[in-house]
Design a protein around this motif. Sequence first.
Motif, PDB file in Angstrom:
ATOM      1  N   GLU A  23      36.826 124.440  14.235  1.00 56.06           N
ATOM      2  CA  GLU A  23      35.577 123.688  14.373  1.00 56.06           C
ATOM      3  C   GLU A  23      34.988 123.253  13.032  1.00 56.06           C
ATOM      4  O   GLU A  23      33.944 122.594  12.992  1.00 56.06           O
ATOM      5  N   ALA A  24      35.660 123.582  11.916  1.00 60.04           N
ATOM      6  CA  ALA A  24      35.150 123.218  10.596  1.00 60.04           C
ATOM      7  C   ALA A  24      35.359 121.727  10.321  1.00 60.04           C
ATOM      8  O   ALA A  24      36.375 121.145  10.711  1.00 60.04           O
ATOM      9  N   ASP A  25      34.399 121.115   9.634  1.00 62.96           N
ATOM     10  CA  ASP A  25      34.531 119.710   9.232  1.00 62.96           C
ATOM     11  C   ASP A  25      35.519 119.549   8.092  1.00 62.96           C
ATOM     12  O   ASP A  25      36.178 118.507   7.973  1.00 62.96           O
ATOM     13  N   ALA A  26      35.623 120.557   7.233  1.00 62.10           N
ATOM     14  CA  ALA A  26      36.550 120.527   6.100  1.00 62.10           C
ATOM     15  C   ALA A  26      36.933 121.955   5.753  1.00 62.10           C
ATOM     16  O   ALA A  26      36.163 122.893   5.976  1.00 62.10           O
ATOM     17  N   VAL A  27      38.136 122.122   5.204  1.00 62.54           N
ATOM     18  CA  VAL A  27      38.643 123.447   4.832  1.00 62.54           C
ATOM     19  C   VAL A  27      39.188 123.360   3.408  1.00 62.54           C
ATOM     20  O   VAL A  27      40.058 122.533   3.116  1.00 62.54           O
ATOM     21  N   LEU A  28      38.669 124.195   2.525  1.00 63.99           N
ATOM     22  CA  LEU A  28      39.126 124.259   1.136  1.00 63.99           C
ATOM     23  C   LEU A  28      39.973 125.512   0.976  1.00 63.99           C
ATOM     24  O   LEU A  28      39.523 126.620   1.257  1.00 63.99           O
ATOM     25  N   LEU A  50      43.986 121.540  10.784  1.00 62.00           N
ATOM     26  CA  LEU A  50      42.787 121.675   9.974  1.00 62.00           C
ATOM     27  C   LEU A  50      42.275 120.294   9.554  1.00 62.00           C
ATOM     28  O   LEU A  50      42.990 119.531   8.911  1.00 62.00           O
ATOM     29  N   ALA A  51      41.042 120.004   9.923  1.00 60.94           N
ATOM     30  CA  ALA A  51      40.427 118.738   9.533  1.00 60.94           C
ATOM     31  C   ALA A  51      39.958 118.813   8.084  1.00 60.94           C
ATOM     32  O   ALA A  51      39.488 119.852   7.631  1.00 60.94           O
ATOM     33  N   GLY A  52      40.108 117.704   7.368  1.00 57.10           N
ATOM     34  CA  GLY A  52      39.601 117.632   6.003  1.00 57.10           C
ATOM     35  C   GLY A  52      40.170 118.697   5.081  1.00 57.10           C
ATOM     36  O   GLY A  52      39.455 119.250   4.241  1.00 57.10           O
ATOM     37  N   LEU A  53      41.477 118.993   5.212  1.00 57.03           N
ATOM     38  CA  LEU A  53      42.095 120.055   4.419  1.00 57.03           C
ATOM     39  C   LEU A  53      42.233 119.641   2.956  1.00 57.03           C
ATOM     40  O   LEU A  53      42.780 118.581   2.644  1.00 57.03           O
ATOM     41  N   VAL A  54      41.749 120.489   2.052  1.00 53.35           N
ATOM     42  CA  VAL A  54      41.906 120.306   0.608  1.00 53.35           C
ATOM     43  C   VAL A  54      42.549 121.568   0.053  1.00 53.35           C
ATOM     44  O   VAL A  54      42.026 122.671   0.234  1.00 53.35           O
ATOM     45  N   ARG A  55      43.675 121.406  -0.621  1.00 47.01           N
ATOM     46  CA  ARG A  55      44.399 122.544  -1.176  1.00 47.01           C
ATOM     47  C   ARG A  55      44.416 122.459  -2.699  1.00 47.01           C
ATOM     48  O   ARG A  55      44.704 121.411  -3.267  1.00 47.01           O
ATOM     49  N   VAL A  56      44.120 123.594  -3.353  1.00 52.15           N
ATOM     50  CA  VAL A  56      44.139 123.680  -4.812  1.00 52.15           C
ATOM     51  C   VAL A  56      45.178 124.717  -5.211  1.00 52.15           C
ATOM     52  O   VAL A  56      45.145 125.861  -4.752  1.00 52.15           O
ATOM     53  N   ASP A  57      46.117 124.302  -6.073  1.00 49.13           N
ATOM     54  CA  ASP A  57      47.156 125.210  -6.534  1.00 49.13           C
ATOM     55  C   ASP A  57      47.699 124.698  -7.853  1.00 49.13           C
ATOM     56  O   ASP A  57      47.741 123.477  -8.071  1.00 49.13           O
ATOM     57  N   ARG A  58      48.128 125.580  -8.716  1.00 46.54           N
ATOM     58  CA  ARG A  58      48.694 125.140  -9.994  1.00 46.54           C
ATOM     59  C   ARG A  58      50.203 124.938  -9.928  1.00 46.54           C
ATOM     60  O   ARG A  58      50.833 124.605 -10.921  1.00 46.54           O
TER      61      ARG A  58
END
Length: 291
Positions: A23-28, A50-58
């Motif tokens: 139900e989340a609008d975006a997932v970080l 997942l809606a609005g998925l943003v992934r951060v990784d090096r």
Amino acid sequence: MRGHPLAVPASPSLGPVRGLLAEADAVLVLGSEMGPTDLDMDLDGGFPDLAGLVRVDRDAQRLASGPAGLGILADAAEAAAALAARLPLRQGGEGATRAARTREAARAALLPGPARCLAVLETIREALPEAVVMGDSTEPVYAGNLFFEAGQPGGWANSATGFGTLGWALPAAIGAALADPARPVIALAGDGGLQFTLSELGTLADEQAPVILLVWNNAGYREIEMAMRAAGAEPLGVRPTPPDFVAVARAWGIAAERITALADLPGRLQAAARRGGPTLIDLPAALVHEG
């Protein structure tokens, strides 16, 4: 941070957590490879899109794998700090209420066995909140991967997801204790898994590392036995006779004892931490499951 009102220290394999994500609008997502066993420990295929998925990784290769979304190639800690500096501080909202509701529902979703194991993990945490717990592939660690909040950041690590690595806990705990001898370290291992690296008791004795080896003793590979029964197979080779771990540890000059009452566990852990050096505590699983 333990006790944060927005924290939900539970696995996305649990239905209530999946519902919150769905139900989340975006997932970080910060620094996670989002592998199958991270998201779906039971491999039931029920993890939501997942809606609005943003992934951060090096790691660029890791960003390219896993669920699709917006990928940001960066150090997770640095990216989080930069995002926090740019986002306005939000007052009010329903976040804390939704998080509390999800925490309660996720805990209620645990089966009786994992719930009892979780209570043991919480007993360990309350007895030694500053401790690092290094877990093997064993029943209470599986439970902790479903729902557990360590006493402090960096206080929970294990090898019980994916293919698992039986025997990992003891050598990993020795390394952690040598790196930071001022902090208590607990190696939580099953009787079967410990036998893969039992000889590391010698290293533990030689280094006098301040490790508390807590043996979850159910006299076999209980998890494998249950999986075989669930698949309709006759269990085979899952009840290896464990040695007398207390006698083996004492043969190396390591303080060792067997718990006969679960209520004694906190005091024995605290005494071991005060004493310093290595200690083995044999905890029969029957004390937890059968009382």
